[in-house]
Design an enzyme around this catalytic site. Sequence first.
Site, mmCIF file in Angstrom:
data_model
loop_
_atom_site.group_PDB
_atom_site.id
_atom_site.type_symbol
_atom_site.label_atom_id
_atom_site.label_comp_id
_atom_site.label_asym_id
_atom_site.label_seq_id
_atom_site.Cartn_x
_atom_site.Cartn_y
_atom_site.Cartn_z
ATOM 1 N N PHE A 1 -2.761 -6.693 -4.583
ATOM 2 C CA PHE A 1 -2.797 -7.452 -3.338
ATOM 3 C C PHE A 1 -4.244 -7.550 -2.871
ATOM 4 O O PHE A 1 -5.160 -7.003 -3.494
ATOM 5 C CB PHE A 1 -1.916 -6.793 -2.264
ATOM 6 C CG PHE A 1 -2.248 -5.345 -1.979
ATOM 7 C CD1 PHE A 1 -3.078 -4.999 -0.932
ATOM 8 C CD2 PHE A 1 -1.730 -4.326 -2.773
ATOM 9 C CE1 PHE A 1 -3.381 -3.665 -0.668
ATOM 10 C CE2 PHE A 1 -2.025 -2.986 -2.521
ATOM 11 C CZ PHE A 1 -2.857 -2.665 -1.463
ATOM 12 N N GLY A 2 -4.475 -8.263 -1.787
ATOM 13 C CA GLY A 2 -5.830 -8.392 -1.262
ATOM 14 C C GLY A 2 -6.761 -9.126 -2.226
ATOM 15 O O GLY A 2 -6.431 -10.202 -2.732
ATOM 16 N N ASP B 1 -9.260 3.340 4.880
ATOM 17 C CA ASP B 1 -9.886 2.040 5.068
ATOM 18 C C ASP B 1 -10.661 1.741 3.800
ATOM 19 O O ASP B 1 -11.292 2.633 3.221
ATOM 20 C CB ASP B 1 -10.808 2.022 6.284
ATOM 21 C CG ASP B 1 -11.111 0.606 6.753
ATOM 22 O OD1 ASP B 1 -10.286 -0.297 6.487
ATOM 23 O OD2 ASP B 1 -12.157 0.395 7.390
ATOM 24 N N THR B 2 -10.547 0.505 3.356
ATOM 25 C CA THR B 2 -11.185 0.102 2.112
ATOM 26 C C THR B 2 -12.138 -1.049 2.366
ATOM 27 O O THR B 2 -11.813 -1.983 3.095
ATOM 28 C CB THR B 2 -10.123 -0.324 1.075
ATOM 29 O OG1 THR B 2 -9.341 0.822 0.709
ATOM 30 C CG2 THR B 2 -10.785 -0.884 -0.186
ATOM 31 N N LYS C 1 0.836 -1.209 0.000
ATOM 32 C CA LYS C 1 0.000 0.000 0.000
ATOM 33 C C LYS C 1 0.867 1.254 0.000
ATOM 34 O O LYS C 1 0.576 2.219 -0.718
ATOM 35 C CB LYS C 1 -0.928 0.008 1.210
ATOM 36 C CG LYS C 1 -1.881 1.202 1.244
ATOM 37 C CD LYS C 1 -2.698 1.250 2.520
ATOM 38 C CE LYS C 1 -3.711 0.148 2.597
ATOM 39 N NZ LYS C 1 -4.616 0.318 3.783
#
Length: 204
Positions: free
Chosen positions: A157-158, A74-75, A12
């Site tokens: 990512f994620g 925040d996602t 990030k």
Amino acid sequence: MKILIATGNSNKFKELMAILPVKTKNGTPIEYVSLADFKGLTLPPETGLTLEDNAEIKAVYASRQTGLPAISDDTGLEVKFLNGAPGVHTARYAGEHADTDDNNRKLLSALEGQLLPQRGASFRTVACLATPQGCVQTFEGSLDGYIGFGYRGENGFGYDPLFLVGDSKRTLAELTETEKNKISHRARAFEKLAERLILLKPQK
């Protein structure tokens, strides 16, 4: 001028470094630091009920602890078929100690048997800027798409390998970093934050 990007996620941090400005409007260079530059500093638990709450909790805490302007985010991944889940629990969807693969597998399992039209989803990011003087501002960005049927792509990512962008046939993980930074939910939120960031004045 130093700005703290309040994250311990190196992916990030790298992504945001490609989006954020390197100078203020008056020409003052901006140096970005991360939590890794402050030994012993850990962010408080994300106990907020909304993405806005969590972004603010992290940015305000980091700014107070370091005396620097701090930015955080925040996602949430919001899947229509799942009534907006995982939403604010996106990072912990499969449990408090779950990793990315656990989260992705749970999401695929929850959507098993659903055709693409029923797999509509949105990524939503709320970015927050907090200053030592007590100024707190939030900025939002979103990206619509669909949850695919398996992992595709090596970038990102994620949930990126599952998220099909808009009506395209590519996942976020199949986009180059440049392509992603032009359209992503995080890029859109931080581009708005950047407009405020360049107006900051160095502390005396």
